[in-house]
Design a protein around this motif. Sequence first.
Motif, PDB file in Angstrom:
ATOM      1  N   GLY B  45       0.858  -1.193   0.000  1.00  0.00           N
ATOM      2  CA  GLY B  45       0.000   0.000   0.000  1.00  0.00           C
ATOM      3  C   GLY B  45       0.885   1.230   0.000  1.00  0.00           C
ATOM      4  N   THR B  85       3.157  -2.981  -5.291  1.00  0.00           N
ATOM      5  CA  THR B  85       1.838  -2.526  -4.861  1.00  0.00           C
ATOM      6  C   THR B  85       0.884  -2.417  -6.039  1.00  0.00           C
ATOM      7  OG1 THR B  85       2.782  -1.317  -2.998  1.00  0.00           O
ATOM      8  CG2 THR B  85       0.601  -0.628  -3.733  1.00  0.00           C
ATOM      9  N   SER B  93      -4.195  -6.403  -2.004  1.00  0.00           N
ATOM     10  CA  SER B  93      -3.001  -6.099  -1.243  1.00  0.00           C
ATOM     11  C   SER B  93      -2.462  -7.409  -0.700  1.00  0.00           C
ATOM     12  CB  SER B  93      -3.291  -5.120  -0.112  1.00  0.00           C
ATOM     13  OG  SER B  93      -4.122  -5.717   0.854  1.00  0.00           O
TER      14      SER B  93
END
Lengths: 111, 175
Positions: B45, B85, B93
């Motif tokens: 993230g 990411t 994720s």
Amino acid sequence: MELAAETTSAGLIVQVMESRIDAACAIEFKEAVREVAELPGTPVILDLSRVGFLDSSGLGAVVAVMKMLGPQRPLQLAAVQPNVAKVLRLTQMDSVFKILPEPPVRVQAAS
Amino acid sequence: MNADQDDPLEHCFDRAFRPEANDTPKPQAGANRGACSISRSFRSGNSETRAALGDLCGRLAAQGLAEDDLGTIELVLAEALNNITEHAYGQGSGPIDVALSLKGPVILCELRDYGRPMPTGDAPVTELPLISPPDTLPEGGFGWHIIRCLVSDLRYERLEGHNRLRMAVEVSPQG
């Protein structure tokens, strides 16, 4: 994304008050500049004195800003810090932007 | 330097990250100083990447790394983590493991993620996108070029269910 902007005789000075323009804030950065760009002044001078980190996402956002402003309203970069200069050099984008050692005027602190 | 027929960098990575996989270490001139290991595991993230960079680079700074080298390693890691990411995990994720081994003139980096493999089976070798203002101003495609400019070695492998990216970054002697 905090910016301090002021129309001066030297153009619209936009000081970035954040230390990073990166993947986490690239979109916010574009939006924030879009808003302050409603103020008059050309060229638009991005004061990067507080920006210690710019990644490729941040660079993309700066390029997007340049495109948004259009050819009649040049975007210049001022007070580029070493890490940011490195990214501009490696990507050869340092030839695309006019780079000033310092902004012609420092933005007055907001009253 | 030991005249090893094996890939010497592979040897360094193995010794740095999996010492139990080796025989008795062979002494090598100039490479016998202790290594400093720094690692962090976190969820992918953008804000997580920021936190990880702050932590990892802060710990590297404490080892006396020069400012320019700190900037380089932060940039290399940022670009690699952004890729994981955005591409390995995409809309989702997942976990990311970063291990750094600082040893003298080089930082070895190993990044693992459990997302999608590289589409071409290898890390991209991209040229810079064409820059030709005012009509052609790219907003992306810089990341891998930046990484390849700054690393002295880079290896990507797809292993069982995960990606492993290893990079070597040359640095100045620490003060």
